[in-house]
Design an enzyme around this catalytic site. Structure first.
Site, PDB file in Angstrom:
ATOM      1  N   ARG A  21       0.523  -1.394   0.079  1.00 47.35           N
ATOM      2  CA  ARG A  21       0.073   0.253   0.179  1.00 47.35           C
ATOM      3  C   ARG A  21       0.981   0.872  -0.011  1.00 47.35           C
ATOM      4  NH1 ARG A  21      -0.487   2.882   4.689  1.00 47.35           N
ATOM      5  NH2 ARG A  21       0.081   1.252   6.079  1.00 47.35           N
ATOM      6  N   HIS A  51      12.214   2.272  23.054  1.00 44.94           N
ATOM      7  CA  HIS A  51      11.834   3.443  24.086  1.00 44.94           C
ATOM      8  C   HIS A  51      10.430   2.645  24.910  1.00 44.94           C
ATOM      9  CE1 HIS A  51       9.948   7.706  24.130  1.00 44.94           C
ATOM     10  NE2 HIS A  51      10.696   7.279  24.791  1.00 44.94           N
ATOM     11  N   ARG A 126     -13.563 -20.709  26.737  1.00 47.39           N
ATOM     12  CA  ARG A 126     -12.865 -20.040  25.242  1.00 47.39           C
ATOM     13  C   ARG A 126     -13.266 -19.138  24.351  1.00 47.39           C
ATOM     14  NH1 ARG A 126     -13.685 -26.135  26.219  1.00 47.39           N
ATOM     15  NH2 ARG A 126     -15.922 -25.866  24.916  1.00 47.39           N
ATOM     16  N   ARG A 127     -14.332 -18.278  25.117  1.00 47.87           N
ATOM     17  CA  ARG A 127     -14.318 -17.155  25.144  1.00 47.87           C
ATOM     18  C   ARG A 127     -14.140 -15.787  25.722  1.00 47.87           C
ATOM     19  NH1 ARG A 127     -20.898 -18.673  25.021  1.00 47.87           N
ATOM     20  NH2 ARG A 127     -20.804 -20.516  24.232  1.00 47.87           N
ATOM     21  N   CYS A 146      -3.600  -3.222  12.649  1.00 44.13           N
ATOM     22  CA  CYS A 146      -2.260  -4.802  12.385  1.00 44.13           C
ATOM     23  C   CYS A 146      -2.609  -5.072  14.155  1.00 44.13           C
ATOM     24  CB  CYS A 146      -1.520  -3.877  12.381  1.00 44.13           C
ATOM     25  SG  CYS A 146      -1.354  -2.941  11.000  1.00 44.13           S
ATOM     26  N   ALA A 168       2.071  -7.217   9.830  1.00 43.95           N
ATOM     27  CA  ALA A 168       3.005  -7.216  10.676  1.00 43.95           C
ATOM     28  C   ALA A 168       4.950  -6.665  10.325  1.00 43.95           C
ATOM     29  CB  ALA A 168       3.048  -8.097  11.836  1.00 43.95           C
ATOM     30  N   ASN A 177       5.011  -4.561  19.902  1.00 46.89           N
ATOM     31  CA  ASN A 177       3.649  -5.541  20.132  1.00 46.89           C
ATOM     32  C   ASN A 177       3.701  -6.440  20.929  1.00 46.89           C
ATOM     33  OD1 ASN A 177       3.503  -5.026  16.170  1.00 46.89           O
ATOM     34  ND2 ASN A 177       2.077  -3.733  17.607  1.00 46.89           N
ATOM     35  N   LEU A 208       9.019  -7.262   6.178  1.00 49.48           N
ATOM     36  CA  LEU A 208      10.394  -6.345   5.779  1.00 49.48           C
ATOM     37  C   LEU A 208       9.778  -5.152   5.215  1.00 49.48           C
ATOM     38  CD1 LEU A 208      13.597  -8.373   6.925  1.00 49.48           C
ATOM     39  CD2 LEU A 208      12.705  -6.515   7.784  1.00 49.48           C
ATOM     40  N   TYR A 209       9.988  -4.418   4.931  1.00 45.43           N
ATOM     41  CA  TYR A 209       9.857  -3.115   3.735  1.00 45.43           C
ATOM     42  C   TYR A 209      11.738  -3.328   3.549  1.00 45.43           C
ATOM     43  CZ  TYR A 209       5.342  -1.411   5.592  1.00 45.43           C
ATOM     44  OH  TYR A 209       3.914  -1.224   5.817  1.00 45.43           O
TER      45      TYR A 209
END
Length: 264
Positions: A21, A51, A126-127, A146, A168, A177, A208-209
């Site tokens: 994108r 940080h 399980r909820r 994300c 990610a 995260n 990975l960019y």
């Protein structure tokens, strides 16, 4: 954390180069999982300094249900600046969905309050799930979530969490995260009378960019150090009662930070 370095190496070696994108280009894999035992230390990267102030304040901001960056700015956190409008608003992002999911009757659902209540009253359920992905409102968000769904699990007096992250950013986002959801798990464990178990991190599109390759290669030359421990004020018994001063990271030693551009 070797688990993270293994992810970094896997994407570099096995990933497919694709467009994205932002127009930056990525190398990505689809479907990857890491597991961290919270009893072994707090899972924060030691191969580059993070940080922590930003991580803690962002999590507290989510838990407040806020969607304007004012609180973050007041506390020296700029990680959401690129996506906010001129008034600092982001639309109905994480905080709104966690604390104020729109209900059909015109009311709102506090998923976090319901989560804590459910863990206390029915630990084997399980909820124990919180979702930030609201199809009816995703187009109103400055950035669709994300890290979009997480589930808690209770066994043997320990609380574990599994996060599903649809998108990610492996170099910049994933380290934040991991630490954020590990901390959330410890906080929920404390207020429900449990110990921290595992944090399981499941990634969808792990990428990975292209302009992060050099930074990733540098990080892969570094060796992990022992994990620090997170001390949380034991007096806090309300998930919404935590403040920044209730957290102390003990024994954090890390290599120098590695700067990388954000793809917006």
């Amino acid at each position: 954390m070797q688990q993270y370095l293994d992810l970094l190496a896997h994407v570099m070696e096995k990933g497919s180069d694709r467009g994205d994108r932002t127009g930056t280009g990525t190398r990505s894999v689809f479907g990857y999982q890491m597991r961290f035992d919270l009893g072994e230390g707090f899972p924060v990267l030691t191969t580059k300094k993070l940080h922590l102030r930003s991580i803690v304040h962002e999590l507290l901001w989510f838990l407040k249900g806020e969607t304007n960056i004012r609180y973050l700015k007041e506390n020296g956190v700029s990680i959401w600046d690129e996506w906010a409008d001129e008034n600092g608003d982001l639309g109905p992002v994480y905080g709104a969905q966690w604390r104020s999911w729109p209900a059909p009757d015109g009311g709102h659902i506090d998923q976090i309050a319901n989560l804590v209540k459910g863990i206390v009253n029915n630990p084997n359920s399980r909820r124990h799930i919180v979702s930030a992905w609201n199809p009816a409102e995703v187009d109103q968000m400055a950035l669709p979530p994300c890290h979009c769904l997480f589930q808690f699990y209770v066994a043997d007096g320990k609380l574990s969490c599994q996060l599903y992250q649809r998108s990610a950013d492996v170099f910049l986002g994933v380290p934040f995260n991991i630490a954020s959801y590990a901390l959330l798990t410890m906080m929920v464990a404390q207020v429900t009378g449990l110990k921290g178990g595992d944090f399981v991190h499941t990634l969808g599109d792990a990428h990975l960019y292209h302009n992060h390759f050099d930074q990733a290669k540098l990080q892969l030359t570094r060796r992990p150090k022992p994990l620090p421990f997170m001390r949380i004020n034991p007096e806090v018994k309300d998930i919404f009662g935590f403040t920044f001063d209730d957290f102390e990271l003990i024994g954090y030693e890390a290599d120098a930070s590695i700067k990388a551009p954000i793809a917006v």
